[in-house]
Design a protein around this motif. Structure first.
Motif, PDB file in Angstrom:
ATOM      1  N   ALA A 237       0.868  -1.184   0.000  1.00 39.53           N
ATOM      2  CA  ALA A 237       0.000   0.000   0.000  1.00 39.53           C
ATOM      3  C   ALA A 237       0.898   1.226   0.000  1.00 39.53           C
ATOM      4  CB  ALA A 237      -0.917   0.012   1.213  1.00 39.53           C
ATOM      5  N   GLY A 238       0.578   2.167  -0.853  1.00 37.64           N
ATOM      6  CA  GLY A 238       1.428   3.347  -0.932  1.00 37.64           C
ATOM      7  C   GLY A 238       0.670   4.561  -1.407  1.00 37.64           C
ATOM      8  N   ILE A 239       1.406   5.649  -1.566  1.00 34.75           N
ATOM      9  CA  ILE A 239       0.801   6.898  -2.027  1.00 34.75           C
ATOM     10  C   ILE A 239       1.684   7.513  -3.111  1.00 34.75           C
ATOM     11  CG2 ILE A 239      -0.285   7.396   0.197  1.00 34.75           C
ATOM     12  CD1 ILE A 239       1.994   9.510   0.595  1.00 34.75           C
ATOM     13  N   VAL A 240       1.054   8.291  -3.953  1.00 37.31           N
ATOM     14  CA  VAL A 240       1.782   9.082  -4.945  1.00 37.31           C
ATOM     15  C   VAL A 240       2.063  10.444  -4.311  1.00 37.31           C
ATOM     16  CG1 VAL A 240       1.698  10.178  -7.208  1.00 37.31           C
ATOM     17  CG2 VAL A 240       0.721   7.893  -6.878  1.00 37.31           C
ATOM     18  N   SER A 241       3.320  10.833  -4.301  1.00 37.15           N
ATOM     19  CA  SER A 241       3.700  12.094  -3.662  1.00 37.15           C
ATOM     20  C   SER A 241       4.748  12.813  -4.503  1.00 37.15           C
ATOM     21  CB  SER A 241       4.253  11.832  -2.252  1.00 37.15           C
ATOM     22  OG  SER A 241       4.678  13.032  -1.646  1.00 37.15           O
ATOM     23  N   GLN A 242       4.776  14.126  -4.356  1.00 34.04           N
ATOM     24  CA  GLN A 242       5.766  14.943  -5.060  1.00 34.04           C
ATOM     25  C   GLN A 242       6.992  15.200  -4.208  1.00 34.04           C
ATOM     26  OE1 GLN A 242       5.298  15.741  -8.305  1.00 34.04           O
ATOM     27  NE2 GLN A 242       3.400  14.528  -8.107  1.00 34.04           N
ATOM     28  N   GLU A 243       6.928  14.813  -2.940  1.00 38.97           N
ATOM     29  CA  GLU A 243       8.022  15.087  -2.010  1.00 38.97           C
ATOM     30  C   GLU A 243       8.463  13.791  -1.337  1.00 38.97           C
ATOM     31  OE1 GLU A 243       6.659  17.975   0.744  1.00 38.97           O
ATOM     32  OE2 GLU A 243       6.448  19.554  -0.740  1.00 38.97           O
ATOM     33  N   PRO A 244       9.765  13.618  -1.104  1.00 37.33           N
ATOM     34  CA  PRO A 244      10.849  14.559  -1.498  1.00 37.33           C
ATOM     35  C   PRO A 244      11.118  14.575  -2.995  1.00 37.33           C
ATOM     36  CG  PRO A 244      11.781  12.584  -0.535  1.00 37.33           C
ATOM     37  CD  PRO A 244      10.293  12.463  -0.366  1.00 37.33           C
ATOM     38  N   GLU A 245      10.712  13.470  -3.702  1.00 34.53           N
ATOM     39  CA  GLU A 245      10.820  13.420  -5.155  1.00 34.53           C
ATOM     40  C   GLU A 245       9.507  12.842  -5.709  1.00 34.53           C
ATOM     41  OE1 GLU A 245      14.434  11.689  -6.792  1.00 34.53           O
ATOM     42  OE2 GLU A 245      15.327  11.744  -4.779  1.00 34.53           O
ATOM     43  N   PRO A 246       9.124  13.203  -6.924  1.00 34.94           N
ATOM     44  CA  PRO A 246       7.876  12.687  -7.486  1.00 34.94           C
ATOM     45  C   PRO A 246       7.938  11.166  -7.696  1.00 34.94           C
ATOM     46  CG  PRO A 246       8.665  14.598  -8.718  1.00 34.94           C
ATOM     47  CD  PRO A 246       9.777  14.192  -7.805  1.00 34.94           C
ATOM     48  N   GLY A 247       6.848  10.475  -7.338  1.00 36.58           N
ATOM     49  CA  GLY A 247       6.786   9.033  -7.547  1.00 36.58           C
ATOM     50  C   GLY A 247       5.850   8.360  -6.555  1.00 36.58           C
ATOM     51  N   LEU A 248       5.869   7.007  -6.591  1.00 33.94           N
ATOM     52  CA  LEU A 248       5.029   6.189  -5.726  1.00 33.94           C
ATOM     53  C   LEU A 248       5.860   5.674  -4.559  1.00 33.94           C
ATOM     54  CD1 LEU A 248       2.389   4.583  -5.143  1.00 33.94           C
ATOM     55  CD2 LEU A 248       3.288   2.784  -6.638  1.00 33.94           C
ATOM     56  N   TYR A 249       5.420   5.962  -3.338  1.00 29.61           N
ATOM     57  CA  TYR A 249       6.131   5.509  -2.136  1.00 29.61           C
ATOM     58  C   TYR A 249       5.335   4.355  -1.510  1.00 29.61           C
ATOM     59  CZ  TYR A 249       8.988   9.701  -2.541  1.00 29.61           C
ATOM     60  OH  TYR A 249       9.866  10.679  -2.993  1.00 29.61           O
ATOM     61  N   LEU A 250       5.955   3.152  -1.471  1.00 40.17           N
ATOM     62  CA  LEU A 250       5.300   1.950  -0.953  1.00 40.17           C
ATOM     63  C   LEU A 250       5.598   1.838   0.536  1.00 40.17           C
ATOM     64  CD1 LEU A 250       6.181  -0.456  -3.903  1.00 40.17           C
ATOM     65  CD2 LEU A 250       4.177   1.013  -3.621  1.00 40.17           C
ATOM     66  N   LEU A 251       4.848   2.567   1.348  1.00 43.90           N
ATOM     67  CA  LEU A 251       5.154   2.689   2.767  1.00 43.90           C
ATOM     68  C   LEU A 251       4.765   1.455   3.582  1.00 43.90           C
ATOM     69  CD1 LEU A 251       4.063   6.412   3.290  1.00 43.90           C
ATOM     70  CD2 LEU A 251       6.327   5.493   2.701  1.00 43.90           C
ATOM     71  N   ALA A 252       3.771   0.733   3.125  1.00 43.21           N
ATOM     72  CA  ALA A 252       3.337  -0.465   3.857  1.00 43.21           C
ATOM     73  C   ALA A 252       3.540  -1.686   2.957  1.00 43.21           C
ATOM     74  CB  ALA A 252       1.881  -0.344   4.261  1.00 43.21           C
ATOM     75  N   GLN A 253       4.215  -2.712   3.492  1.00 41.31           N
ATOM     76  CA  GLN A 253       4.522  -3.906   2.718  1.00 41.31           C
ATOM     77  C   GLN A 253       4.390  -5.153   3.588  1.00 41.31           C
ATOM     78  OE1 GLN A 253       8.203  -3.719   0.509  1.00 41.31           O
ATOM     79  NE2 GLN A 253       8.049  -1.505   0.151  1.00 41.31           N
ATOM     80  N   ARG A 254       3.849  -6.205   2.995  1.00 41.57           N
ATOM     81  CA  ARG A 254       3.728  -7.493   3.697  1.00 41.57           C
ATOM     82  C   ARG A 254       4.163  -8.612   2.749  1.00 41.57           C
ATOM     83  NH1 ARG A 254       2.730  -4.287   6.941  1.00 41.57           N
ATOM     84  NH2 ARG A 254       1.077  -4.197   8.523  1.00 41.57           N
ATOM     85  N   GLY A 255       5.148  -9.403   3.180  1.00 46.01           N
ATOM     86  CA  GLY A 255       5.558 -10.576   2.421  1.00 46.01           C
ATOM     87  C   GLY A 255       6.231 -10.267   1.096  1.00 46.01           C
ATOM     88  N   MET A 256       6.669  -9.057   0.893  1.00 46.21           N
ATOM     89  CA  MET A 256       7.287  -8.680  -0.367  1.00 46.21           C
ATOM     90  C   MET A 256       8.783  -8.978  -0.344  1.00 46.21           C
ATOM     91  SD  MET A 256       4.664  -7.693  -1.956  1.00 46.21           S
ATOM     92  CE  MET A 256       5.412  -7.080  -3.445  1.00 46.21           C
ATOM     93  N   PRO A 257       9.425  -9.124  -1.535  1.00 47.89           N
ATOM     94  CA  PRO A 257      10.878  -9.335  -1.586  1.00 47.89           C
ATOM     95  C   PRO A 257      11.635  -8.193  -0.909  1.00 47.89           C
ATOM     96  CG  PRO A 257       9.869  -9.772  -3.721  1.00 47.89           C
ATOM     97  CD  PRO A 257       8.812  -9.163  -2.865  1.00 47.89           C
ATOM     98  N   THR A 258      12.815  -8.519  -0.382  1.00 47.98           N
ATOM     99  CA  THR A 258      13.608  -7.530   0.363  1.00 47.98           C
ATOM    100  C   THR A 258      13.916  -6.296  -0.476  1.00 47.98           C
ATOM    101  OG1 THR A 258      14.626  -9.338   1.609  1.00 47.98           O
ATOM    102  CG2 THR A 258      15.732  -7.194   1.691  1.00 47.98           C
TER     103      THR A 258
END
Length: 271
Positions: A237-258
């Motif tokens: 689960a993440g959000i699209v943000s312009q800060e600190p740089e534009p892009g998608l930040y995947l702040l919450a992760q479960r069972g994903m690769p390192t």
């Protein structure tokens, strides 16, 4: 005088037959009302069998239901001296008299079962009950056999007739209705329980969201509830943000690769 006497006897017999038919119809209506009044399958099937055995003057009666795979029948209701021994016993579809009726979907009248090669004598040997005659009919719903009903040995020593076969088919139809009602109720009950569970989960989700104003905590709560609801073990689960740089930040992760952990800090570029 003899002619007049014969007419009187004939009228008496016709009156007796009309009364018998009326009693049968009354019984069927009573059974139908009883089934409508209860959604408990066991109770409904017990009532159907009790009245069928009573009105057909049988010594014993059984109701067997087919399993989901259509391979075996199980004695669910057994009335008469063999009840305790037979209830819960399974018998294969296609084998024996009840198995034949279940496979073909056609009723059978077997007067003098000892002369019929399909008769499974093991039932009598296991219960010390002497079976002479059997009337067996299928229970059918939506063109599928869901079970069979059998009545055994008339108490007056006479044999079963086609009229009695038609009557037992009417009882079998009532049993099929009871099964369909119970299945419909079970499906509705399960759907309702599932909906209640969903609402409870949403209520808990909303309550937890109200306790936090931190973005990462909100996304953690969202992801946890989403995975639980869907029965999954991996997700982001993440959000699209312009800060600190534009892009998608995947702040919450479960069972994903390192290696996916880097996107908690560095943005996943969208262009």
């Amino acid at each position: 005088l003899a002619h007049q006497t014969a007419l009187a006897v004939e009228k008496s017999q016709l009156l007796h037959e009309a009364k018998r038919r009326a009693d049968q119809l009354t019984t069927l209506m009573e059974v139908s009302a009883a089934i409508t009044a209860t959604l408990k399958l066991d109770d409904a099937l017990e009532q159907v069998m009790a009245r069928a055995v009573e009105i057909l003057n049988a010594e014993a009666g059984s109701l067997l239901l087919m399993d989901r795979q259509g391979k075996n029948l199980t004695f669910e209701v057994v009335l008469g001296p063999t009840g305790a021994e037979l209830r819960g016993v399974a018998t294969p579809v296609g084998i024996g008299i009840v198995g034949t009726v279940a496979k073909t979907g056609q009723p059978l009248i077997i007067n003098n079962v000892a002369a019929d090669p399909r008769w499974n004598i093991a039932f009598d040997e296991a219960t010390d009950f002497q079976t002479r005659d059997i009337l067996c009919v299928p229970m059918i719903t939506h063109n599928q056999v869901v079970g069979v009903i059998e009545v055994i040995n008339k108490t007056d020593g006479t044999t079963f007739t086609e009229d009695e076969q038609d009557l037992l088919l009417a009882f079998a139809a009532q049993s099929a209705i009871a099964i369909e009602n119970a299945q419909r109720f079970t499906r509705t009950d399960l759907a309702l329980a599932g909906r209640v569970q969903e609402l409870q989960a949403l209520q808990m989700f909303d309550k937890e969201l109200q306790t936090s104003l931190e973005l990462k905590r909100v996304l953690d709560i969202l992801l946890t509830h989403a995975l639980d609801a869907l029965g999954l073990s991996m997700g982001i689960a993440g959000i699209v943000s312009q800060e600190p740089e534009p892009g998608l930040y995947l702040l919450a992760q479960r069972g994903m690769p390192t290696e996916m952990g880097r996107y908690r800090i560095d943005p996943w570029l969208l262009t």
